[in-house]
Write a protein that holds these residues in place. Structure first.
Motif, PDB file in Angstrom:
ATOM      1  N   LEU A   1      -2.484   9.041  -9.943  1.00  0.00           N
ATOM      2  CA  LEU A   1      -1.238   9.511  -9.183  1.00  0.00           C
ATOM      3  C   LEU A   1      -0.580   8.488  -8.963  1.00  0.00           C
ATOM      4  O   LEU A   1      -0.853   7.404  -8.269  1.00  0.00           O
ATOM      5  CB  LEU A   1      -1.427  10.113  -7.643  1.00  0.00           C
ATOM      6  CG  LEU A   1      -3.028  11.367  -7.860  1.00  0.00           C
ATOM      7  CD1 LEU A   1      -3.179  11.446  -6.652  1.00  0.00           C
ATOM      8  CD2 LEU A   1      -2.521  12.165  -8.979  1.00  0.00           C
ATOM      9  N   ASP A   2       0.811   8.496  -9.343  1.00  0.00           N
ATOM     10  CA  ASP A   2       1.635   7.265  -9.195  1.00  0.00           C
ATOM     11  C   ASP A   2       3.076   7.550  -8.418  1.00  0.00           C
ATOM     12  O   ASP A   2       3.744   8.540  -8.500  1.00  0.00           O
ATOM     13  CB  ASP A   2       2.138   7.027 -10.654  1.00  0.00           C
ATOM     14  CG  ASP A   2       2.658   5.305 -10.509  1.00  0.00           C
ATOM     15  OD1 ASP A   2       3.320   5.093  -9.579  1.00  0.00           O
ATOM     16  OD2 ASP A   2       2.666   4.997 -11.781  1.00  0.00           O
ATOM     17  N   ALA A   3       3.423   6.625  -7.417  1.00  0.00           N
ATOM     18  CA  ALA A   3       4.585   6.875  -6.606  1.00  0.00           C
ATOM     19  C   ALA A   3       5.619   6.270  -7.125  1.00  0.00           C
ATOM     20  O   ALA A   3       6.855   6.223  -6.449  1.00  0.00           O
ATOM     21  CB  ALA A   3       4.178   6.127  -4.957  1.00  0.00           C
ATOM     22  N   GLY A   4       5.568   5.702  -8.279  1.00  0.00           N
ATOM     23  CA  GLY A   4       6.697   5.164  -8.807  1.00  0.00           C
ATOM     24  C   GLY A   4       7.238   3.920  -8.082  1.00  0.00           C
ATOM     25  O   GLY A   4       8.690   3.564  -8.287  1.00  0.00           O
ATOM     26  N   GLY A   5       6.399   3.047  -7.364  1.00  0.00           N
ATOM     27  CA  GLY A   5       7.037   1.888  -6.707  1.00  0.00           C
ATOM     28  C   GLY A   5       7.716   2.189  -5.339  1.00  0.00           C
ATOM     29  O   GLY A   5       7.960   1.316  -4.774  1.00  0.00           O
ATOM     30  N   ASP A   6       7.775   3.553  -4.934  1.00  0.00           N
ATOM     31  CA  ASP A   6       8.361   3.701  -3.569  1.00  0.00           C
ATOM     32  C   ASP A   6       7.293   3.429  -2.375  1.00  0.00           C
ATOM     33  O   ASP A   6       6.430   3.949  -2.495  1.00  0.00           O
ATOM     34  CB  ASP A   6       8.628   5.261  -3.526  1.00  0.00           C
ATOM     35  CG  ASP A   6       9.208   5.622  -2.269  1.00  0.00           C
ATOM     36  OD1 ASP A   6       9.311   4.782  -1.312  1.00  0.00           O
ATOM     37  OD2 ASP A   6       9.820   7.076  -2.249  1.00  0.00           O
ATOM     38  N   ARG A   7       7.844   2.164  -1.896  1.00  0.00           N
ATOM     39  CA  ARG A   7       6.867   1.824  -0.945  1.00  0.00           C
ATOM     40  C   ARG A   7       6.636   2.411   0.223  1.00  0.00           C
ATOM     41  O   ARG A   7       5.905   1.968   1.124  1.00  0.00           O
ATOM     42  CB  ARG A   7       7.401   0.517  -0.603  1.00  0.00           C
ATOM     43  CG  ARG A   7       7.357  -0.862  -1.839  1.00  0.00           C
ATOM     44  CD  ARG A   7       7.722  -2.298  -1.280  1.00  0.00           C
ATOM     45  NE  ARG A   7       6.604  -2.702  -0.659  1.00  0.00           N
ATOM     46  CZ  ARG A   7       5.392  -3.261  -0.609  1.00  0.00           C
ATOM     47  NH1 ARG A   7       5.017  -3.251  -1.872  1.00  0.00           N
ATOM     48  NH2 ARG A   7       4.635  -3.737   0.508  1.00  0.00           N
ATOM     49  N   ASP A   8       7.513   3.523   0.619  1.00  0.00           N
ATOM     50  CA  ASP A   8       7.094   4.360   1.782  1.00  0.00           C
ATOM     51  C   ASP A   8       6.033   5.125   1.489  1.00  0.00           C
ATOM     52  O   ASP A   8       5.426   5.575   2.396  1.00  0.00           O
ATOM     53  CB  ASP A   8       8.361   5.322   2.054  1.00  0.00           C
ATOM     54  CG  ASP A   8       9.611   4.630   2.545  1.00  0.00           C
ATOM     55  OD1 ASP A   8       9.359   3.274   3.232  1.00  0.00           O
ATOM     56  OD2 ASP A   8      10.605   5.110   2.597  1.00  0.00           O
ATOM     57  N   VAL A   9       5.720   5.260   0.181  1.00  0.00           N
ATOM     58  CA  VAL A   9       4.462   6.202  -0.031  1.00  0.00           C
ATOM     59  C   VAL A   9       3.098   5.398   0.512  1.00  0.00           C
ATOM     60  O   VAL A   9       2.671   4.405   0.187  1.00  0.00           O
ATOM     61  CB  VAL A   9       4.526   6.674  -1.391  1.00  0.00           C
ATOM     62  CG1 VAL A   9       3.097   7.308  -1.545  1.00  0.00           C
ATOM     63  CG2 VAL A   9       5.506   7.476  -1.866  1.00  0.00           C
ATOM     64  N   VAL A  10       2.300   6.082   1.130  1.00  0.00           N
ATOM     65  CA  VAL A  10       0.991   5.533   1.635  1.00  0.00           C
ATOM     66  C   VAL A  10      -0.293   6.523   1.445  1.00  0.00           C
ATOM     67  O   VAL A  10      -1.477   6.162   1.269  1.00  0.00           O
ATOM     68  CB  VAL A  10       0.799   5.241   3.344  1.00  0.00           C
ATOM     69  CG1 VAL A  10       2.109   4.310   3.745  1.00  0.00           C
ATOM     70  CG2 VAL A  10       1.094   6.740   4.073  1.00  0.00           C
ATOM     71  N   ALA A  11      -0.058   7.757   0.892  1.00  0.00           N
ATOM     72  CA  ALA A  11      -1.000   8.372   0.467  1.00  0.00           C
ATOM     73  C   ALA A  11      -0.493   9.586  -0.416  1.00  0.00           C
ATOM     74  O   ALA A  11       0.607   9.957  -0.240  1.00  0.00           O
ATOM     75  CB  ALA A  11      -1.649   9.060   1.754  1.00  0.00           C
TER      76      ALA A  11
ATOM     77  N   PRO B   1      -3.299   5.035  -2.182  1.00  0.00           N
ATOM     78  CA  PRO B   1      -3.155   3.758  -2.925  1.00  0.00           C
ATOM     79  C   PRO B   1      -3.734   2.428  -2.421  1.00  0.00           C
ATOM     80  O   PRO B   1      -3.765   2.526  -1.083  1.00  0.00           O
ATOM     81  CB  PRO B   1      -1.814   3.661  -3.405  1.00  0.00           C
ATOM     82  CG  PRO B   1      -1.023   4.305  -2.092  1.00  0.00           C
ATOM     83  CD  PRO B   1      -1.926   5.293  -1.453  1.00  0.00           C
ATOM     84  N   ARG B   2      -3.930   1.566  -3.102  1.00  0.00           N
ATOM     85  CA  ARG B   2      -4.275   0.323  -2.605  1.00  0.00           C
ATOM     86  C   ARG B   2      -3.287  -0.384  -1.808  1.00  0.00           C
ATOM     87  O   ARG B   2      -3.853  -1.297  -0.839  1.00  0.00           O
ATOM     88  CB  ARG B   2      -4.957  -0.560  -3.664  1.00  0.00           C
ATOM     89  CG  ARG B   2      -6.117  -0.202  -4.448  1.00  0.00           C
ATOM     90  CD  ARG B   2      -6.871  -1.237  -5.527  1.00  0.00           C
ATOM     91  NE  ARG B   2      -7.921  -0.789  -6.080  1.00  0.00           N
ATOM     92  CZ  ARG B   2      -8.580  -1.459  -6.784  1.00  0.00           C
ATOM     93  NH1 ARG B   2      -7.999  -2.635  -7.414  1.00  0.00           N
ATOM     94  NH2 ARG B   2      -9.759  -1.022  -7.471  1.00  0.00           N
ATOM     95  N   ARG B   3      -2.009  -0.380  -2.307  1.00  0.00           N
ATOM     96  CA  ARG B   3      -1.015  -0.793  -1.522  1.00  0.00           C
ATOM     97  C   ARG B   3       0.112   0.324  -1.471  1.00  0.00           C
ATOM     98  O   ARG B   3       0.154   1.148  -2.279  1.00  0.00           O
ATOM     99  CB  ARG B   3      -0.482  -1.843  -2.142  1.00  0.00           C
ATOM    100  CG  ARG B   3       0.181  -1.718  -3.798  1.00  0.00           C
ATOM    101  CD  ARG B   3       0.469  -3.014  -4.379  1.00  0.00           C
ATOM    102  NE  ARG B   3       0.754  -2.759  -5.736  1.00  0.00           N
ATOM    103  CZ  ARG B   3       1.716  -2.128  -6.260  1.00  0.00           C
ATOM    104  NH1 ARG B   3       2.562  -1.822  -5.282  1.00  0.00           N
ATOM    105  NH2 ARG B   3       1.908  -1.895  -7.597  1.00  0.00           N
ATOM    106  N   PRO B   4       0.902   0.360  -0.506  1.00  0.00           N
ATOM    107  CA  PRO B   4       2.061   1.163  -0.378  1.00  0.00           C
ATOM    108  C   PRO B   4       3.000   1.129  -1.913  1.00  0.00           C
ATOM    109  O   PRO B   4       3.203   0.105  -2.164  1.00  0.00           O
ATOM    110  CB  PRO B   4       2.997   0.771   0.834  1.00  0.00           C
ATOM    111  CG  PRO B   4       1.892   0.160   1.670  1.00  0.00           C
ATOM    112  CD  PRO B   4       1.013  -0.634   0.683  1.00  0.00           C
ATOM    113  N   GLY B   5       3.234   2.332  -2.099  1.00  0.00           N
ATOM    114  CA  GLY B   5       3.976   2.585  -3.440  1.00  0.00           C
ATOM    115  C   GLY B   5       3.155   2.529  -4.734  1.00  0.00           C
ATOM    116  O   GLY B   5       3.653   2.481  -5.831  1.00  0.00           O
ATOM    117  N   GLY B   6       1.924   2.252  -4.576  1.00  0.00           N
ATOM    118  CA  GLY B   6       1.329   2.046  -5.744  1.00  0.00           C
ATOM    119  C   GLY B   6       0.621   3.315  -6.331  1.00  0.00           C
ATOM    120  O   GLY B   6       0.907   4.346  -5.632  1.00  0.00           O
TER     121      GLY B   6
END
Length: 956
Positions: free
Chosen positions: A344-354, A369-374
């Motif tokens: 599952l990939d957030a496409g680098g959107d650092r607002d995404v946390v889950a 993700p391990r880091r926001p946006g990952g």
């Protein structure tokens, strides 16, 4: 009233021998509110004596003294008593109900007025004495006694709710109360008395508290002013309610307000399923919030203040989803029970946390993700083959959801099919496995949680054995392997039982045996070490020993009916298995007969009256029945397993019906007989045969079924009994005219020459209403139609078949007649000739000229015009596209000079002729339905009611 006044001189010796504490029960007038009720412990008590000014007396074994008492040496002692109660168990609680109560034990002089005071004081200490008494801090109660009081000694009690709650607010661990006589009377020896030790009751509740206020979601604490938690427009608030009182149910109330506007504070309850609506707050606005728990009785303190900051901007893009094991689309991947990894990939959107997900079966979860946006890895194991879908969306720290991604994939059907032949408990069961994929080289099976057994696949199949150790539902995991690679897995849920198996070649649900058949039952074990079987059939319990192979065979000769056999096995230690219920049916070859009328509590049968029988047979291939009554000629009736017949008894005493079922092969069932004794009461017939009619003569004929009848005793409609002589043929006739419709009762007994009487026959005879009932859409309350508008009226009567026609008259018009129709309702058409109230009168006429009572039917006639068209009849298909229709207007009311109409969207007016008539033509352009709306206009400008005429244009 006699008053006894007793002077007492009580000294130290008398105090030492006085009666001790007595129990007191009292009512406060309302139930306790709190859920914990106790009597608070009395830590100690003491009294002070003016004759011992430098000491105190602690926990003495005497009734507590108050006021002045005189000892045996005539020396006066002035006393005050102090009681200290432990408040430890009330810590942190709210007192809802409390009473301090006692009874006077002795009173020196009941005729002397005395004022008793109760004080809250400082504690009794080591230096306390008469000269150094505890400080009096608060007067709690004042009570007047004596001088004509109703009771002496008396009760003394008062509420301590506010006193205890105040002590708890001061964090006091105990409270001391003083009993004394008011200062002005304290030295009076007539006012002295002793008390029982007071009881301090308390009903209290611990208010709940809240801990861990936070927001729903990963790492979403309550938030601080410097680091507020993000909140979306729909946020779930959470806090843990803690209530030390067992059984209390606590709810959590929340409050929220803008930090810079505490006056806008609002309170709410947060649902664990639906978020709280925060849409009124602006994006980026800083809010404060807190929580408070309440139980049934009290609200606890508010929690610390938390902070959130509004975030109304959701992630803009749905997450990207990929999987090597389960590619998206129609290509089968993985397999049933095979775990897949989904990226599952957030496409680098650092607002995404889950990321949150759900499958088509409703299962759901969340990964981070391990880091926001990952990216994050979702491990998901499909539980079924064919198509599956995962719906996935990302969320930011405030819980705002992104658009959803639906990932559809095809799960290959790789898990083996499996069947288990259950052996039981402690006995081997056989499992048969069949591959669904040709590359399967081996199977695995295991009782869930136990070791796996592997067996090779031969031509895609394998068998194995497993042993269940206990009864109940057990999960068995079956797997398919390609060499050593797991390619499919499934979980079977097996209901394991130790109830024995019951088998019978003869008696089972698949075969229909006939009573008398000889067969057997075989009992087979489903557990080990079986020594016997206990079984019960048809209410008889028996035990049969088990053979060397733990089985048993029981012979049985069938009896007719439905049977339930209950069997359980017995082990060597005497323990028994669960029970098996084995059901089967056996056909009764003998047919049955049933006559409902012979079962009535009030007998209606008799000699010469037909009895209706239902004949039944359970045998297969029944084609009919043969029967004979009292040895008479045989009668054959057709019937596929059942038939209905009427037989008429000709004499009193035993009448016997003998019958058999006829079979397709020409044979017959065993013979069955049915014997009954007809009711010996007189038989009653009526003329008319179908019952009487109100105010019309009828006759009752009594016929005795017993010999030598000289007379009949009878009662009509519960009147007095009368006697009528019987004719030589044993009959008599009574004439009777019932006055009302409904039912009337007749009771009759025959009397023989020797005075013996028959049973009494009781019957109810219907009496029909001779009046005519009228039905019509025209009624008395709302005007309908108009002058010249035909109206339909229906006539019906219960006086049939006597009535042959109806005679009717509209208002003062001529009398008309119509023959009664074949159905219950005879329809006529009446054309009213006046507006307003009309009267229709109706009578029924019998063939011999008798008339029913007159029925008056008033109805209101409106002023709607009458519309008629031959080409387009009302509410019926007519004409067609391009076919001209003529519509004639008339009637409604007198004085119409014109008609206004609307048809096909076109309005118009047409003048009326001297007779108040007019017509228009109209040609439809399409096959449809439309309304013609018409109203009449009079010379004075007034109009009639509108008539809506539905036109249905035929399509071809």
């Amino acid at each position: 009233m006699e008053v006894h006044i007793q002077m007492k001189r009580i000294g130290t010796a008398m105090l030492a021998t006085a009666v001790g504490v007595a129990a007191v029960v009292f009512a406060t007038g309302q139930p306790a509110l709190a859920d914990t009720s106790v009597n608070l412990p009395l830590s100690s008590w003491a009294y002070l004596d003016s004759q011992s000014p430098k000491t105190k007396f602690v926990n003495p074994s005497v009734p507590p003294p108050v006021g002045t008492l005189v000892d045996s040496a005539d020396k006066p002692h002035t006393y005050r008593s102090y009681f200290t109660y432990d408040l430890t168990q009330l810590k942190g609680s709210v007192v809802h109900n409390s009473y301090l109560y006692t009874n006077e034990d002795t009173v020196t002089d009941c005729s002397t007025a005395a004022t008793i005071e109760v004080w809250r004081t400082a504690p009794v200490k080591s230096g306390t004495s008469w000269n150094n008494p505890p400080a009096e801090l608060e007067k709690l109660a004042t009570a007047s006694r004596g001088a004509g009081a109703w009771y002496c000694p008396d009760y003394l009690g008062f509420s301590m709710v506010s006193t205890l709650n105040a002590a708890l607010s001061r964090h006091e661990k105990s409270i001391t109360v003083e009993y004394r006589i008011t200062a002005a009377q304290e030295a009076d020896p007539h006012a002295g008395r002793t008390f029982q030790q007071p009881t301090l009751s308390s009903n209290f509740n611990h208010p709940p508290t809240v801990t861990d206020p936070h927001l729903e979601g990963p790492t979403r604490p309550c938030g601080t002013l410097s680091k507020p938690s993000p909140a979306s427009a729909s946020t779930v608030f959470k806090a843990t309610a803690n209530d030390p009182d067992e059984g209390d149910y606590a709810t959590v109330l929340y409050a929220i307000w803008p930090v810079d506007h505490p006056d806008q504070r609002r309170e709410f309850y947060s649902s664990y399923n639906f978020g709280t609506d925060l849409s009124q707050y602006a994006d980026g606005e800083l809010l404060a919030w807190q929580a408070r728990a309440s139980d049934y009785y009290d609200a606890g303190p508010w929690s610390k203040v938390c902070h959130v900051i509004m975030d109304k901007t959701a992630p803009a893009n749905p997450p990207a989803v990929t999987s090597k094991t389960y590619p998206e689309g129609d290509t089968p991947g993985g397999g049933t029970g095979i775990k897949g990894r989904f990226r599952l990939d957030a496409g680098g959107d650092r607002d995404v946390v889950a990321f949150r997900w759900r499958d088509s079966s409703g299962y759901s979860g969340q990964v981070q993700p391990r880091r926001p946006g990952g990216a994050a890895i979702l491990e998901y194991t499909p539980s079924r083959e064919w198509f599956e879908s995962l719906t996935i969306y990302s969320v930011d720290a405030a819980g705002n959801p992104s658009p959803e991604t639906t990932y559809r994939f095809w799960v290959a059907d790789t898990a083996p099919s499996a069947q288990i032949e259950l052996g039981g408990v402690g006995l081997p069961s056989t499992i048969t496995l069949t591959a669904r994929k040709p590359e399967t080289t081996a199977f695995g099976y295991q009782i869930k949680g136990g070791p796996e057994t592997r067996v090779p696949a031969v031509d895609g199949k394998a068998t194995g054995q497993l042993t269940f150790t206990e009864a109940g539902e057990v999960e068995v995991v079956v797997s398919s392997y390609a060499k050593n690679k797991l390619i499919g897995q499934d979980t079977l849920r097996i209901s394991v039982t130790d109830a024995p198996r019951v088998e019978s070649a003869e008696f089972n649900l698949d075969s229909d045996q006939i009573a008398g058949k000889t067969g057997s039952f075989t009992f087979r074990p489903r557990n080990s070490d079986v020594v016997a079987y206990e079984w019960m059939l048809d209410g008889t319990s028996q035990t049969v020993p088990a053979a060397a192979d733990d089985t048993a065979v029981v012979p049985w000769t069938a009896t007719a009916g439905w049977h339930t056999m209950v069997v359980r096995s017995v082990r060597a230690d005497g323990s028994t298995s669960r029970e098996t219920y084995y059901e089967f049916g056996v056909i009764d070859p003998v047919p049955t007969a049933y006559a409902p009328t012979l079962e009535y509590l009030t007998r209606i049968d008799g000699v010469g009256l037909p009895v209706h029988f239902y004949l039944r047979s359970q045998l297969p291939n029944v084609t009919g029945f043969a029967y004979r009554l009292d040895g008479g000629p045989e009668v054959v009736v057709d019937g596929d397993g059942s038939a209905e017949i009427d037989v008429t008894p000709t004499h009193t005493g035993d009448n016997t019906l003998v019958f058999q079922a006829l079979l397709a092969d020409g044979t017959r069932s065993p013979e069955k007989s049915f014997t009954w004794q007809p009711f010996e009461a007189p038989v009653v017939t009526t003329d008319p045969p179908n019952g009487g009619a109100a105010a019309q003569p009828m006759t009752l004929t009594f016929r005795s079924v017993l010999p030598n009848t000289k007379e009949f005793r009878y009662s009509l409609d519960f009147g007095e009994y009368q006697t009528i002589a019987a004719g030589s043929d044993g009959t008599a006739t009574v004439s009777f005219t019932p006055q009302w419709d409904g039912w009337f009762s007749a009771r009759v007994t025959s009397v023989a020459e020797d005075g013996t009487t028959s049973p009494e026959r009781e019957l109810t005879v219907p009496v029909r209403d001779t009046r005519v009932s009228v039905w019509s859409p025209y009624n008395e309350w709302s005007p309908t139609g108009g002058i010249g508008v035909p109206g339909e009226f229906g006539f019906s009567t219960s006086w049939t078949p006597e009535v042959v026609e109806y005679r009717y008259r509209l208002n003062d018009g001529p009398e008309l007649s119509v023959p009664i129709g074949d159905s219950w309702n005879t329809l006529i058409t009446i054309v009213p000739d006046r507006n307003g109230l009309n009267m229709l009168t109706v009578q029924g006429r019998t063939a011999d000229g008798r008339l029913s009572p007159v029925t008056e039917y008033p109805f209101q006639v409106g002023n709607e015009p009458y519309v008629y068209s031959e080409v387009y009849p009302r509410e019926n298909l007519g004409g067609g596209v391009g076919v001209e229709g003529r519509f004639e207007f008339s009637g409604g009311t007198a004085g119409i000079t014109s008609f206004e109409y609307t048809i096909g969207g076109t309005a118009g007016t047409v003048d009326a002729d001297a007779q108040g008539r007019a017509s228009i033509t109209w040609t439809p352009t399409e096959a449809t339905g439309t309304y013609l709306v018409v109203k009449g206009r009079k010379a004075d400008g007034s109009t009639t009611a509108e008539v809506w005429y539905l036109i249905l244009v035929r399509s071809s």
